[in-house]
Design a protein around this motif. Structure first.
Motif, PDB file in Angstrom:
ATOM      1  N   THR A  45       0.798  -1.366  -0.015  1.00  0.00           N
ATOM      2  CA  THR A  45      -0.078  -0.097  -0.042  1.00  0.00           C
ATOM      3  C   THR A  45       0.856   1.138  -0.165  1.00  0.00           C
ATOM      4  O   THR A  45       0.791   2.191  -0.896  1.00  0.00           O
ATOM      5  N   PRO A  46       1.855   1.370   0.945  1.00  0.00           N
ATOM      6  CA  PRO A  46       2.742   2.693   0.733  1.00  0.00           C
ATOM      7  C   PRO A  46       3.565   2.734  -0.391  1.00  0.00           C
ATOM      8  O   PRO A  46       3.861   3.913  -0.922  1.00  0.00           O
ATOM      9  N   MET A  47       3.978   1.618  -0.793  1.00  0.00           N
ATOM     10  CA  MET A  47       4.916   1.468  -1.967  1.00  0.00           C
ATOM     11  C   MET A  47       4.119   1.960  -3.070  1.00  0.00           C
ATOM     12  O   MET A  47       4.863   2.558  -4.126  1.00  0.00           O
ATOM     13  N   THR A  48       2.803   1.522  -3.394  1.00  0.00           N
ATOM     14  CA  THR A  48       2.211   1.897  -4.475  1.00  0.00           C
ATOM     15  C   THR A  48       1.906   3.511  -4.246  1.00  0.00           C
ATOM     16  O   THR A  48       1.661   4.011  -5.343  1.00  0.00           O
ATOM     17  N   SER A  49       1.564   3.830  -3.155  1.00  0.00           N
ATOM     18  CA  SER A  49       1.147   5.421  -3.104  1.00  0.00           C
ATOM     19  C   SER A  49       2.464   6.283  -3.458  1.00  0.00           C
ATOM     20  O   SER A  49       2.287   7.298  -3.997  1.00  0.00           O
ATOM     21  N   TYR A  70       0.820  16.333  -2.852  1.00  0.00           N
ATOM     22  CA  TYR A  70       1.371  15.025  -3.138  1.00  0.00           C
ATOM     23  C   TYR A  70       2.632  14.704  -2.611  1.00  0.00           C
ATOM     24  O   TYR A  70       2.963  13.492  -2.097  1.00  0.00           O
ATOM     25  N   ALA A  71       3.527  15.601  -2.279  1.00  0.00           N
ATOM     26  CA  ALA A  71       4.950  15.570  -1.676  1.00  0.00           C
ATOM     27  C   ALA A  71       4.641  14.874  -0.104  1.00  0.00           C
ATOM     28  O   ALA A  71       5.026  14.378   0.431  1.00  0.00           O
ATOM     29  N   SER A  72       3.626  15.591   0.704  1.00  0.00           N
ATOM     30  CA  SER A  72       3.058  15.246   1.807  1.00  0.00           C
ATOM     31  C   SER A  72       2.623  14.117   1.849  1.00  0.00           C
ATOM     32  O   SER A  72       2.923  13.226   3.052  1.00  0.00           O
ATOM     33  N   ILE A  73       1.716  13.488   0.939  1.00  0.00           N
ATOM     34  CA  ILE A  73       1.380  12.066   0.999  1.00  0.00           C
ATOM     35  C   ILE A  73       2.416  10.966   0.743  1.00  0.00           C
ATOM     36  O   ILE A  73       2.524   9.979   1.544  1.00  0.00           O
ATOM     37  N   ILE A  74       3.456  11.481  -0.040  1.00  0.00           N
ATOM     38  CA  ILE A  74       4.731  10.630  -0.410  1.00  0.00           C
ATOM     39  C   ILE A  74       5.183  10.583   1.049  1.00  0.00           C
ATOM     40  O   ILE A  74       5.919   9.331   1.568  1.00  0.00           O
ATOM     41  N   HIS A  75       5.279  11.604   1.651  1.00  0.00           N
ATOM     42  CA  HIS A  75       6.194  11.417   2.944  1.00  0.00           C
ATOM     43  C   HIS A  75       5.450  10.895   4.063  1.00  0.00           C
ATOM     44  O   HIS A  75       6.257  10.012   4.776  1.00  0.00           O
ATOM     45  N   SER A  76       4.334  11.014   4.044  1.00  0.00           N
ATOM     46  CA  SER A  76       3.456  10.218   5.099  1.00  0.00           C
ATOM     47  C   SER A  76       3.659   8.653   4.919  1.00  0.00           C
ATOM     48  O   SER A  76       4.011   7.824   6.030  1.00  0.00           O
ATOM     49  N   THR A 116       8.411   3.205   7.069  1.00  0.00           N
ATOM     50  CA  THR A 116       9.688   3.029   7.809  1.00  0.00           C
ATOM     51  C   THR A 116       9.226   2.540   9.130  1.00  0.00           C
ATOM     52  O   THR A 116       9.976   1.801   9.716  1.00  0.00           O
ATOM     53  N   ARG A 117       8.245   3.018   9.699  1.00  0.00           N
ATOM     54  CA  ARG A 117       7.647   2.450  11.054  1.00  0.00           C
ATOM     55  C   ARG A 117       7.556   0.882  11.172  1.00  0.00           C
ATOM     56  O   ARG A 117       7.916   0.023  12.050  1.00  0.00           O
ATOM     57  N   LEU A 164       9.826  -4.233  12.594  1.00  0.00           N
ATOM     58  CA  LEU A 164      10.385  -5.716  12.178  1.00  0.00           C
ATOM     59  C   LEU A 164      11.809  -5.946  12.575  1.00  0.00           C
ATOM     60  O   LEU A 164      12.325  -6.900  13.295  1.00  0.00           O
ATOM     61  N   LEU A 165      12.435  -4.735  12.546  1.00  0.00           N
ATOM     62  CA  LEU A 165      13.925  -4.767  12.837  1.00  0.00           C
ATOM     63  C   LEU A 165      14.237  -4.809  14.257  1.00  0.00           C
ATOM     64  O   LEU A 165      15.018  -5.689  14.832  1.00  0.00           O
TER      65      LEU A 165
END
Length: 909
Positions: free
Chosen positions: A688-692, A714-720, A726-727, A732-733
């Motif tokens: 989902t985030p990768m697609t966005s 659009y940049a804000s969407i990519i950032h969120s 990342t979270r 997982l890490l």
């Protein structure tokens, strides 16, 4: 003088009378009538008189004439058993009833894993061991007939011209075989009880006792002139001298006691024919009294016989020759009937017992293996068993006749009797070891029986034929194969012992030693362990013989097999009874474990435990039962039978382990489902985030005339979406690092209240409708020294979960702190609906979602919390209080630094 023809007529009339009595008793038992007199303690006690055979009636007098008071040993052994060992006999009777055994071979084989191999060994040993005893009875009857046929009754051995002893022995054997066939093998009796035969034996017990007392009374008051004169003659006779050879007396008493328990005929009347255990208590004093009465006049008859009869007269026949010498033909005829009763009752019961063993343990297993269709379609089992028993009766009596011919029919009756006693005494170590020692094994029993029986054959049986018959003179003098230590009457070079004592010591001694040593180095199989528990604990608990898993068997197949063994009427009645017990209409019950187990016991009463086990196995479990199934049966049944504290503890441990395994299995099932859900969810969460990110970055790249405001949105969407991705990767890490123990902790000091403030602010900052949090600030003033950042991470997860998943009209989270000697506990309890029992077991596992509810995350939060608390030396657990979802965080005492200055007593946000 009674002629031989008249004597034969009297014998036939006597046999016909017994036939009628036995027939009436048998019919009464079938109709269920006359139970009071058929099953009375008196009849049971009199049936035990089968021990008093022609050896007792004739041979005891001859024994006393030859060896003095040593004849008492043949009475001492049984009396000591009945008086001092009746509790052992009670155990045998209880085992016989609970296991439905049909013979001593059946009991021994049942104890050691229902081994038919062991049953065959015991059966063959019994037949060989009892054969000399049957020959003894034939010899006694022939000798008594011969003395009546002699022209001069004063002759020692008789020997009338026209009398043919071999022919007489043949016809006596044939007559005994016919009587046995008529009453012992007409039907396949349930429980192998022969009420007609038993009542006939009881009558014969009275006849032989009355006859011997009559002859003794005549000798004391008719020949000796009264009791005082008789005692004087005894004092003057060598018989009255008290000369006791300690070793021989002990050996003979021991072997007679062992034979009393192990003789197949004694086992038949004492165990198989027993109806009530209380009869044994009465017999424990009544039977020794019977032995006292029947031995009362042995010494007077022997003394008067030696005084009045010509030198060289056969002392075994003094009971007959003394009345005949005085012209007392009627008394002599009565004495002959007493001896005839003693001989015939023994042969009948012995052949019945042996024929049951031969048919159940030799013929039936061979027939089952020979039939290609198994127990269901093999033919009429009932007819096969009856035919096998009839042929076995003929074979056994025939062997007795052959031994009589081979031995020459001239040995002393007492000597022949001792040979049989020594043979059957070899069963004693396995028998007693089996009912008292759970560690005894089938291999040990086979080893002991093999060693003991082989030594008995070499040291007692073969030498009884004399030199040059079974063993050469060279073997007697130089040993087997020229080995001096293998001489039949001087094994291992030990000389000077009485032959009987020598044989008894070596055969029974090495038998017992082999049994113990082999049992110690071998391990019983599952059925052996189960049977061992039942036999040893039989007085404490009588449980089922075994369990079955009968789902593969149909009631129809079991009915067919049962009808061929029990008969149509009996089998249908048995099946109908169990169908009613199960609450089913008709005559076919469900083939449950309990029903199949009861059916096996019912069949065992007719064909023996080992054969019944094999036949039921063919239908219920195919050709065999798996070791795993047997282990399960053994474990479950053994737990029910064990009453010691150690085994009770073991039972509890097994039950706890089983519960843990079931719980683990349920948990693994849920985790498997969680894994599938996680794979689907993690792919969704990553995609989902990768697609966005991809989509909006392509828009920014390709849109040439896009406004600044749109580019910023659009940049804000990519950032969120990047932060979201990342979270997820950080979680997982983080979990991987924690589980591998590679995490580095950074301890710091602070207040618990401050840590909770920080966590609450962070968890609820981004939410417009935060959950209401109730806290007690005064109790939170606790100084801590630990990794505060990691602790905040745990608190944030718990507060965030409460906000996400608390389903209440007015969501509320109550945080309660309690300081204890073991550290500090912090409870997080909301007012929601709580978790289902299924969810509680996997809530701390990776990828687990709270009750499957929708929300952000992939189920790693609580797993991370658990790993963090483990690294901090504390713990986190689900708190089930019945009012909502709760978690308890426990910090160790090492993390507590003390109490800080007071804060506000309570506050709500």
């Amino acid at each position: 003088m009674v002629t031989l023809n008249q004597l034969i007529f009297v014998c036939l009339a006597y046999v016909v009378a017994l036939f009628v009595v036995a027939f009436v008793a048998e019919r009464a038992a079938v109709r269920g009538q006359a139970s009071r007199w058929l099953r009375s303690p008196l009849v049971y006690t009199l049936s035990l008189s089968i021990y008093c055979t022609a050896w007792t009636f004739y041979g005891a007098v001859g024994y006393a004439a030859r060896s003095g008071l040593e004849y008492l040993t043949i009475y001492l052994g049984p009396s000591l058993v009945m008086i001092g060992w009746w509790w052992v006999l009670r155990r045998l009777v209880r085992i016989g009833r609970s296991q439905r055994v049909t013979s001593i071979a059946d009991l021994i084989s049942s104890r050691f894993g229902k081994s038919n191999t062991l049953a065959v060994v015991v059966t063959i040993m019994s037949v060989i061991g009892v054969t000399p005893y049957i020959a003894l009875q034939l010899q006694s009857v022939v000798l008594s007939l011969e003395i009546f046929a002699a022209p001069d009754p004063m002759l020692s051995e008789g020997g009338g011209g026209a009398f043919n002893s071999w022919q007489a022995a043949f016809w006596v054997a044939a007559g005994l075989a016919v009587f046995t066939l008529l009453f012992g093998t007409r039907n396949l009796n349930v429980n192998e009880r022969h009420h007609g035969v038993v009542i006939a034996i009881a009558i014969e017990a009275v006849v032989k006792l009355f006859a011997l007392i009559a002859v003794g009374s005549f000798v004391v008051w008719g020949l000796a002139g009264g009791l005082g004169e008789t005692l004087a003659r005894i004092d003057a006779s060598p018989i009255g001298r008290w000369q006791v050879e300690g070793g021989r007396w002990v050996a003979l008493t021991m072997v007679s006691a062992a034979a009393f328990i192990c003789l197949p005929r004694m086992f038949q009347v004492m165990v198989v024919e027993n109806d009530e255990e209380r009869h044994l208590q009465i017999a424990s004093w009544a039977f020794p009294l019977y032995l006292v009465l029947i031995s009362l006049f042995v010494v007077p008859i022997a003394v008067l016989g030696l005084d009045l009869m010509p030198p060289g007269s056969n002392p075994d026949l003094f009971v007959l020759s003394l009345p005949l010498s005085q012209g007392q033909s009627g008394l002599a005829t009565l004495a002959f009937l007493g001896g005839f009763s003693s001989a015939t009752s023994m042969v009948i019961v012995a052949t019945l017992a042996l024929s049951t063993m031969v048919s159940n343990h030799i013929v039936m297993p061979i027939w089952l293996k020979a039939g290609s269709s198994g127990a269901v379609q093999s033919g009429d089992v009932r007819a096969v068993v009856i035919r096998a028993r009839r042929l076995s009766v003929l074979l056994i009596i025939g062997l007795g006749f052959v031994y009589y011919r081979a031995s020459g029919g001239s040995g002393a009756l007492a000597a022949i009797g001792l040979i049989s006693f020594g043979g059957v005494a070899q069963f004693l170590p396995a028998l007693l070891g089996g009912i008292f020692w759970r560690g005894s094994t089938r291999a040990g029993a086979l080893a002991g029986l093999g060693v003991g029986f082989g030594l008995w054959v070499f040291t007692m049986l073969l030498p009884s034929f004399g030199e040059g018959v079974a063993l050469s003179r060279m073997t007697f003098e130089q040993g087997l194969m020229g080995l001096g230590w293998l001489r039949p009457q001087a094994l291992f070079g030990i000389t000077g012992l009485d032959p009987t004592v020598h044989a008894v010591i070596w055969s029974i001694g090495l038998n017992t030693l082999s049994f113990i040593l082999v049992s110690l180095v071998t391990f019983p199989d599952p059925i052996e362990r189960l049977q061992g528990a039942q036999f040893v604990n039989v007085l404490e608990h009588v449980g089922p013989a075994r369990g079955w898993t009968a789902t593969v068997a149909g009631s129809e197949d079991l009915m067919i097999m049962s009808q061929r063994i029990l008969g149509g009427t009996e089998a249908q009645a048995f099946f109908a009874k169990h169908a009613r017990m199960q609450g089913l209409p008709g005559v076919l019950p469900e083939p449950t474990s309990e029903f199949v187990q009861a059916l096996e016991r019912e069949l065992a009463a007719s064909v023996g435990a080992a054969t019944a086990h094999a036949m039921v196995s063919q239908i219920v479990g195919g050709t065999s039962v798996s070791v795993q199934d047997l282990m399960a049966v053994a474990d479950e049944s053994a737990q029910m039978l064990e009453y010691s504290s150690q085994l009770e503890a073991k039972s509890r441990e097994l039950a706890a382990t089983a519960g843990q395994l079931r719980s683990a299995n349920d948990k693994l099932t849920q985790l498997s489902l969680q894994k599938d859900t996680f794979l689907s969810q993690i792919s969704h969460e990553l995609r989902t985030p990768m697609t966005s990110i991809r989509s909006f970055s392509e828009i920014l790249r390709d849109a040439a005339n896009m406004s600044g405001e749109e580019k910023s949105r659009y940049a804000s969407i990519i950032h969120s979406e990047t932060i979201r991705l990342t979270r997820l990767l950080d979680d997982l890490l983080d979990l991987s690092v924690l589980e591998n123990g590679q995490v580095t902790l950074y301890p710091a000091s602070g207040l618990l209240g401050d840590v909770l403030d920080r966590a609450q602010s962070t968890a609820l900052a981004a939410h417009a409708d935060p959950i209401s949090v109730v806290r007690d600030g005064a109790k939170e003033d606790i100084g801590l020294h630990t990794d505060l950042d990691r602790l905040v991470q745990v608190f944030i997860n718990l507060i965030t979960n409460a906000h996400k998943y608390c389903r209440a009209d007015a969501p509320e989270l109550r945080i309660t702190v309690a300081q204890q000697s073991g550290g500090v506990t912090i409870d997080f309890v909301d007012n929601g609906t709580g978790l289902s029992p299924e969810a509680r077991g996997v809530i701390f596992e990776k990828f687990s979602r709270v009750d499957g509810q929708e929300g952000e995350g992939v189920g790693l939060g609580l797993a991370i919390c658990r790993e963090v608390m483990l690294r901090l030396g504390g713990s986190i657990e689900y708190l089930h209080n019945g009012t909502g979802t709760g978690f308890r965080v426990t910090l160790p005492a090492q993390a507590v630094r003390g109490v800080a200055p007071e804060r506000p007593s309570a506050w709500v946000s």
